[in-house]
Design a protein around this motif. Structure first.
Motif, mmCIF file in Angstrom:
data_model
loop_
_atom_site.group_PDB
_atom_site.id
_atom_site.type_symbol
_atom_site.label_atom_id
_atom_site.label_comp_id
_atom_site.label_asym_id
_atom_site.label_seq_id
_atom_site.Cartn_x
_atom_site.Cartn_y
_atom_site.Cartn_z
ATOM 1 N N ALA A 1 0.842 -1.205 0.000
ATOM 2 C CA ALA A 1 0.000 0.000 0.000
ATOM 3 C C ALA A 1 0.878 1.257 0.000
ATOM 4 N N ASN A 2 1.956 1.226 0.786
ATOM 5 C CA ASN A 2 2.879 2.370 0.816
ATOM 6 C C ASN A 2 3.550 2.577 -0.541
ATOM 7 N N VAL A 3 3.918 1.476 -1.183
ATOM 8 C CA VAL A 3 4.528 1.560 -2.513
ATOM 9 C C VAL A 3 3.530 2.144 -3.498
ATOM 10 N N GLU A 4 2.307 1.694 -3.408
ATOM 11 C CA GLU A 4 1.256 2.176 -4.311
ATOM 12 C C GLU A 4 1.030 3.677 -4.086
ATOM 13 N N ALA A 5 0.999 4.110 -2.846
ATOM 14 C CA ALA A 5 0.815 5.536 -2.538
ATOM 15 C C ALA A 5 2.013 6.342 -3.042
ATOM 16 N N ALA A 6 3.203 5.823 -2.842
ATOM 17 C CA ALA A 6 4.403 6.525 -3.316
ATOM 18 C C ALA A 6 4.406 6.595 -4.836
ATOM 19 N N LYS A 7 3.940 5.539 -5.472
ATOM 20 C CA LYS A 7 3.881 5.502 -6.941
ATOM 21 C C LYS A 7 2.911 6.571 -7.454
ATOM 22 N N LYS A 8 1.767 6.696 -6.820
ATOM 23 C CA LYS A 8 0.775 7.707 -7.223
ATOM 24 C C LYS A 8 1.341 9.108 -7.016
ATOM 25 N N LYS A 9 2.021 9.293 -5.899
ATOM 26 C CA LYS A 9 2.617 10.585 -5.603
ATOM 27 C C LYS A 9 3.673 10.930 -6.650
ATOM 28 N N LEU A 10 4.483 9.915 -7.003
ATOM 29 C CA LEU A 10 5.529 10.115 -8.003
ATOM 30 C C LEU A 10 4.912 10.415 -9.366
ATOM 31 N N ASP A 11 3.851 9.674 -9.733
ATOM 32 C CA ASP A 11 3.174 9.906 -11.002
ATOM 33 C C ASP A 11 2.618 11.337 -11.064
ATOM 34 N N SER A 12 2.017 11.778 -9.973
ATOM 35 C CA SER A 12 1.455 13.142 -9.977
ATOM 36 C C SER A 12 2.580 14.180 -10.037
ATOM 37 N N HIS A 13 3.692 13.887 -9.395
ATOM 38 C CA HIS A 13 4.839 14.794 -9.439
ATOM 39 C C HIS A 13 5.426 14.853 -10.850
ATOM 40 N N VAL A 14 5.522 13.682 -11.523
ATOM 41 C CA VAL A 14 6.040 13.627 -12.893
ATOM 42 C C VAL A 14 5.112 14.400 -13.825
ATOM 43 N N LYS A 15 3.823 14.248 -13.659
ATOM 44 C CA LYS A 15 2.862 14.974 -14.490
ATOM 45 C C LYS A 15 3.011 16.483 -14.277
ATOM 46 N N ALA A 16 3.216 16.855 -13.037
ATOM 47 C CA ALA A 16 3.386 18.286 -12.723
ATOM 48 C C ALA A 16 4.659 18.827 -13.369
ATOM 49 N N GLU A 17 5.721 18.032 -13.368
ATOM 50 C CA GLU A 17 6.987 18.442 -13.973
ATOM 51 C C GLU A 17 6.849 18.565 -15.488
ATOM 52 N N LYS A 18 6.099 17.658 -16.089
ATOM 53 C CA LYS A 18 5.888 17.695 -17.542
ATOM 54 C C LYS A 18 5.058 18.915 -17.904
ATOM 55 N N ALA A 19 4.153 19.275 -17.051
ATOM 56 C CA ALA A 19 3.275 20.415 -17.320
ATOM 57 C C ALA A 19 4.034 21.734 -17.175
ATOM 58 N N LYS A 20 5.020 21.857 -16.339
ATOM 59 C CA LYS A 20 5.784 23.076 -16.128
ATOM 60 C C LYS A 20 6.539 23.512 -17.375
ATOM 61 N N PRO A 21 7.295 22.633 -18.031
ATOM 62 C CA PRO A 21 8.021 23.096 -19.211
ATOM 63 C C PRO A 21 7.065 23.565 -20.311
ATOM 64 N N ALA A 22 5.910 22.967 -20.408
ATOM 65 C CA ALA A 22 4.960 23.390 -21.434
ATOM 66 C C ALA A 22 4.472 24.795 -21.129
ATOM 67 N N GLU A 23 4.318 25.126 -19.859
ATOM 68 C CA GLU A 23 3.849 26.455 -19.447
ATOM 69 C C GLU A 23 4.929 27.491 -19.660
ATOM 70 N N GLU A 24 6.182 27.140 -19.508
ATOM 71 C CA GLU A 24 7.294 28.086 -19.615
ATOM 72 C C GLU A 24 7.493 28.515 -21.071
ATOM 73 N N GLU A 25 7.136 27.738 -22.037
ATOM 74 C CA GLU A 25 7.371 28.084 -23.450
ATOM 75 C C GLU A 25 6.361 28.982 -23.936
#
Length: 172
Positions: free
Chosen positions: A148-172
């Motif tokens: 369950a902890n791994v699954e929660a960490a995975k979701k957190k990481l996925d949301s963080h990765v999505k947020a990082e991908k969204a930032k460069p698109a906003e900067e351009e």
């Protein structure tokens, strides 16, 4: 599944079976010994039968025995009732920390000791099995928690990765 104390339980059971077979063989020997009465002519006496010889001999008193064939003494007694154990059997008894029986009279007391050991081992086995089950259940719970902890960490990481991908698109 390998149960705890199973080897010791099997060993004690094997020794008990051996002791019970000794009792049965002694009973068979006693059954074979029957009082057979033979008619011996007057003036004669019965000689003890030799082990290898199936015939009975009747000797008339006063008759000389042939050379080389002395009649067995009737008063001579062979040691009976004593057991001769093989080396492997002695090792088995040593493994259960008991002395092997030397006579049939010792077997009942020995069987009682073996029954006690068997009961004690089965109790230990039940306790150890219960402990193992509890530890297994605890390990399953910890594993489920970790998953369950791994699954929660995975979701957190996925949301963080999505947020990082969204930032460069906003900067351009």
């Amino acid at each position: 599944e390998d149960l705890p104390f199973q080897d010791e339980i099997n060993l004690v059971s094997q020794v008990m079976t051996y002791c019970k077979s000794l009792v049965k063989s002694e009973e068979k020997k006693e059954e074979k010994k029957t009082d057979t009465k033979f008619e011996v002519p007057e003036g004669s006496e019965m000689l003890v039968k030799k082990k290898d010889d199936d015939s009975l001999r009747v000797v008339v008193k006063g008759q000389k025995a042939k050379k080389g064939k002395a009649p067995e003494a009737a008063g001579k007694k062979k040691e009976t009732g004593k057991f001769k154990h093989q080396l492997e059997t002695l090792h088995l008894f040593g493994s259960v920390k008991l002395d092997p029986p030397l006579t049939a009279d010792e077997i009942p007391a020995l069987l009682e000791k073996l029954e006690g050991k068997l009961t004690e081992l089965k109790t230990k086995q039940e306790d150890a099995t219960k402990d193992l089950r509890e530890k297994r259940e605890e390990a399953k719970k910890k594993l489920a928690e970790a998953a369950a902890n791994v699954e929660a960490a995975k979701k957190k990481l996925d949301s963080h990765v999505k947020a990082e991908k969204a930032k460069p698109a906003e900067e351009e």
